[in-house]
Design a protein around this motif. Structure first.
Motif, short mmCIF file in Angstrom:
data_model
loop_
_atom_site.label_atom_id
_atom_site.label_comp_id
_atom_site.label_asym_id
_atom_site.label_seq_id
_atom_site.Cartn_x
_atom_site.Cartn_y
_atom_site.Cartn_z
N TYR A 140 -3.11 -9.07 -0.68
CA TYR A 140 -3.19 -7.84 0.10
C TYR A 140 -2.62 -6.67 -0.70
O TYR A 140 -1.76 -6.86 -1.58
CB TYR A 140 -2.35 -7.98 1.38
CG TYR A 140 -2.88 -9.00 2.35
CD1 TYR A 140 -3.86 -8.65 3.29
CD2 TYR A 140 -2.40 -10.30 2.34
CE1 TYR A 140 -4.34 -9.60 4.19
CE2 TYR A 140 -2.87 -11.25 3.23
CZ TYR A 140 -3.85 -10.89 4.15
OH TYR A 140 -4.32 -11.82 5.04
N ALA A 141 -3.05 -5.45 -0.34
CA ALA A 141 -2.49 -4.24 -0.95
C ALA A 141 -1.13 -3.95 -0.31
O ALA A 141 -0.98 -4.10 0.91
CB ALA A 141 -3.42 -3.05 -0.72
N SER A 142 -0.15 -3.55 -1.12
CA SER A 142 1.15 -3.20 -0.55
C SER A 142 1.36 -1.69 -0.53
O SER A 142 2.37 -1.20 -0.06
CB SER A 142 2.28 -3.87 -1.35
OG SER A 142 2.27 -3.42 -2.68
N LEU A 143 0.41 -0.92 -1.06
CA LEU A 143 0.52 0.55 -1.00
C LEU A 143 -0.86 1.17 -0.99
O LEU A 143 -1.86 0.51 -1.27
CB LEU A 143 1.35 1.06 -2.18
CG LEU A 143 0.97 0.64 -3.59
CD1 LEU A 143 0.14 1.70 -4.27
CD2 LEU A 143 2.24 0.45 -4.40
N THR A 144 -0.90 2.44 -0.63
CA THR A 144 -2.17 3.17 -0.64
C THR A 144 -2.43 3.62 -2.07
O THR A 144 -1.56 4.17 -2.73
CB THR A 144 -2.09 4.40 0.28
OG1 THR A 144 -1.83 3.95 1.60
CG2 THR A 144 -3.38 5.20 0.26
N GLY A 145 -3.63 3.35 -2.53
CA GLY A 145 -3.96 3.75 -3.90
C GLY A 145 -5.31 3.22 -4.31
O GLY A 145 -6.14 2.87 -3.46
#
Length: 195
Positions: A35-40
């Motif tokens: 999963y992504a842990s930040l927006t980017g």
């Protein structure tokens, strides 16, 4: 290199069987999903050829990291913040045509103002606080500041405000004039390209 796509925290990036989690990503142990842990921006990085693990790495790089970063040789636009006897400090505003998203400081040293008569350079007659200059990045100097140079004809002050608050007009490579008062001020002027 594939087109990077924008992801938000919690978005599925792939399965741990096929990918490794890099920066900005994590593997959920209960379902082996990344999963992504930040927006980017999501990017897939191929594995090194000599790596035993041949899974590509998926990473998410934050928006902030995606502003341009000054590098040696890049032309920048910077605003002069302070002028001292031997140096001028500047905030780098643009790298090439792109505006920066982070704060980068530049330093123009006396020997990097112009190509000739270096020993005669007077920093206070070359730049004033608030001047916008076009410069080239020489190197990453000390204390997180980039060394900048204006020692080519097309580099130097591109925009300056007179004491009367008007945008000054270059009249030679060392002088700019206030259109309101007619007062002439010394500057290291960037040569304007004539189309």
């Amino acid at each position: 290199m594939q087109e990077a796509e924008l992801v938000t925290p919690g978005e599925v990036l792939g399965r741990a069987a096929e990918l490794k989690a890099g920066k900005g990503a994590y593997v959920a142990p209960h379902n082996k999903t990344i999963y992504a842990s930040l927006t980017g921006l999501r990017r897939i990085i191929p594995p090194p050829t000599d790596s035993a693990d041949q899974r590509p790495t998926v990473e998410v790089t934050g928006h902030k990291a995606h502003g341009p970063v000054p590098e040696p040789g890049s032309v920048v636009i910077a605003r002069i913040t302070k002028v001292m006897a031997r140096t001028a400090s500047a905030d780098i505003m643009c790298v090439g045509p792109k505006s920066v998203r982070e704060n980068f400081t530049g330093i123009i040293r006396q020997q990097d103002v112009r190509a000739t008569e270096i020993d005669k350079v007077d920093m206070h007659l070359s730049f004033h606080p608030g001047d916008m200059v076009r410069a080239v990045v020489l190197s990453l100097g000390d204390a997180r500041a980039y060394y900048l140079s204006t020692a080519k004809n097309e580099l130097g002050v591109v925009s300056a405000e007179s004491s009367a608050g008007a945008a000054m007009v270059p009249i030679s490579w060392t002088e700019m004039q206030c259109p309101l008062t007619g007062q002439i001020e010394q500057r290291k002027v960037a040569k304007v390209e004539v189309n």
